[in-house]
Design a protein around this motif. Structure first.
Motif, PDB file in Angstrom:
ATOM      1  N   PRO A   5      90.169  -5.256 -11.285  1.00  0.00           N
ATOM      2  CA  PRO A   5      89.267  -6.057 -11.966  1.00  0.00           C
ATOM      3  C   PRO A   5      88.969  -7.530 -11.191  1.00  0.00           C
ATOM      4  N   LYS A   6      87.783  -8.124 -11.466  1.00  0.00           N
ATOM      5  CA  LYS A   6      87.595  -9.290 -10.606  1.00  0.00           C
ATOM      6  C   LYS A   6      88.147 -10.409 -11.892  1.00  0.00           C
ATOM      7  N   GLN A   7      88.790 -11.448 -11.091  1.00  0.00           N
ATOM      8  CA  GLN A   7      89.280 -12.626 -12.064  1.00  0.00           C
ATOM      9  C   GLN A   7      87.910 -13.374 -12.385  1.00  0.00           C
ATOM     10  N   LYS A  61      92.056   3.705 -10.039  1.00  0.00           N
ATOM     11  CA  LYS A  61      92.228   4.711  -8.709  1.00  0.00           C
ATOM     12  C   LYS A  61      91.190   5.849  -8.832  1.00  0.00           C
ATOM     13  N   VAL A  62      90.259   5.578  -7.840  1.00  0.00           N
ATOM     14  CA  VAL A  62      89.306   6.736  -7.645  1.00  0.00           C
ATOM     15  C   VAL A  62      89.716   7.630  -6.789  1.00  0.00           C
ATOM     16  N   THR A  77      86.601  -5.484  -7.590  1.00  0.00           N
ATOM     17  CA  THR A  77      86.907  -5.514  -6.026  1.00  0.00           C
ATOM     18  C   THR A  77      87.752  -4.386  -5.726  1.00  0.00           C
ATOM     19  N   ILE A  78      87.303  -4.060  -4.169  1.00  0.00           N
ATOM     20  CA  ILE A  78      88.000  -3.018  -3.753  1.00  0.00           C
ATOM     21  C   ILE A  78      89.333  -3.402  -3.358  1.00  0.00           C
ATOM     22  N   GLU A  79      90.382  -3.059  -3.657  1.00  0.00           N
ATOM     23  CA  GLU A  79      91.664  -3.373  -3.241  1.00  0.00           C
ATOM     24  C   GLU A  79      92.121  -2.354  -2.080  1.00  0.00           C
ATOM     25  N   LYS A  80      92.105  -1.124  -2.260  1.00  0.00           N
ATOM     26  CA  LYS A  80      92.342  -0.170  -1.143  1.00  0.00           C
ATOM     27  C   LYS A  80      91.261   0.640  -0.828  1.00  0.00           C
ATOM     28  N   LEU A  81      90.632   0.581   0.454  1.00  0.00           N
ATOM     29  CA  LEU A  81      89.490   1.256   1.012  1.00  0.00           C
ATOM     30  C   LEU A  81      89.573   2.807   0.904  1.00  0.00           C
ATOM     31  N   LYS A 108      79.603   4.606  -3.528  1.00  0.00           N
ATOM     32  CA  LYS A 108      78.569   4.513  -4.613  1.00  0.00           C
ATOM     33  C   LYS A 108      79.320   3.956  -5.735  1.00  0.00           C
ATOM     34  N   MET A 109      80.651   4.305  -5.810  1.00  0.00           N
ATOM     35  CA  MET A 109      81.293   4.006  -7.131  1.00  0.00           C
ATOM     36  C   MET A 109      81.796   2.600  -7.046  1.00  0.00           C
ATOM     37  N   ALA A 110      82.106   1.943  -5.703  1.00  0.00           N
ATOM     38  CA  ALA A 110      82.064   0.453  -5.826  1.00  0.00           C
ATOM     39  C   ALA A 110      80.942  -0.286  -5.961  1.00  0.00           C
ATOM     40  N   ASP A 111      79.730   0.264  -5.417  1.00  0.00           N
ATOM     41  CA  ASP A 111      78.490  -0.690  -5.674  1.00  0.00           C
ATOM     42  C   ASP A 111      78.311  -0.344  -7.222  1.00  0.00           C
ATOM     43  N   PHE A 112      78.480   0.537  -7.923  1.00  0.00           N
ATOM     44  CA  PHE A 112      78.325   0.682  -9.247  1.00  0.00           C
ATOM     45  C   PHE A 112      79.109  -0.330 -10.148  1.00  0.00           C
ATOM     46  N   MET A 113      80.244  -0.554  -9.540  1.00  0.00           N
ATOM     47  CA  MET A 113      81.311  -1.327 -10.210  1.00  0.00           C
ATOM     48  C   MET A 113      81.320  -2.914  -9.702  1.00  0.00           C
ATOM     49  N   GLN A 114      80.553  -3.359  -8.806  1.00  0.00           N
ATOM     50  CA  GLN A 114      80.766  -4.489  -7.999  1.00  0.00           C
ATOM     51  C   GLN A 114      80.633  -5.596  -8.966  1.00  0.00           C
ATOM     52  N   GLN A 115      80.040  -5.575 -10.304  1.00  0.00           N
ATOM     53  CA  GLN A 115      80.093  -6.732 -11.130  1.00  0.00           C
ATOM     54  C   GLN A 115      81.427  -6.916 -11.967  1.00  0.00           C
ATOM     55  N   VAL A 116      82.373  -5.905 -11.780  1.00  0.00           N
ATOM     56  CA  VAL A 116      83.503  -6.100 -12.591  1.00  0.00           C
ATOM     57  C   VAL A 116      84.671  -5.962 -11.644  1.00  0.00           C
TER      58      VAL A 116
END
Length: 170
Positions: free
Chosen positions: A167-169, A117-118, A149-153, A139-147
């Motif tokens: 976490p991405k499956q 939760k950010v 996905t956004i559940e709640k905008l 910016k945080m979501a972009d930084f984390m896009q490898q690992v």
């Protein structure tokens, strides 16, 4: 199967559908005869389907059966992964290095299988610029896009803006 199965003399019906110890159908017989057969074999008569007409009863070692059930339940509990939500708190005017440190912590949480939760905390009049908070969340979501996905905008809730990453499956 439920824990409150009726066994032996607790079964109060005139006749039952009788199932042998190997699962073979032996037909509908009087309860007294079923109890006698179970007693001769040194096993218990267990009512496995009380709602059927007539109820289905099976010969088995009840103690062994309960032990097997508890073992299966324990194994199922052991295989469950409890997902917890970790929180990363930021301020709208956070420095770049501090942001990267928080992002690395969030990435570590996501890699261990937890949700993140950010939270962007606004103080005083900072709340008049929610666009800064939204930019920071993205910016945080972009930084984390490898690992992740956004559940709640990102959404403003009181003096905070929150976003949830999962976490991405795979």
């Amino acid at each position: 199967m439920s824990k409150d199965l009726r066994i032996n003399e607790e079964i109060r019906v005139p006749e039952v559908r009788f199932v042998g110890p190997e699962g073979e159908q032996l037909g509908i017989i009087p309860i007294k005869q079923a109890l006698k057969i179970a007693g001769e074999k040194g096993l218990d008569l267990v009512e496995v389907a009380p709602t059927a007409k007539p109820p289905v009863c099976r010969i088995m070692d009840y103690g062994k059966y309960r032990f097997e059930q508890s073992k299966r339940e324990k194994e199922a509990r052991k295989n469950q992964k409890i997902i917890s939500i970790k929180e990363v708190k930021l301020r709208p005017n956070i420095e770049e290095h501090d942001f990267e440190t928080k992002a690395k912590n969030a990435e570590k949480f996501l890699k261990s299988g937890d949700k993140v939760k950010v939270t962007i905390m606004f103080r005083g009049r900072e709340i008049t610029h929610p666009d800064l908070g939204k930019q920071l969340c993205m910016k945080m979501a972009d930084f984390m896009q490898q690992v992740a996905t956004i559940e709640k905008l990102p959404k403003v809730e009181g003096k905070n803006m929150t976003m949830i990453l999962t976490p991405k499956q795979g």
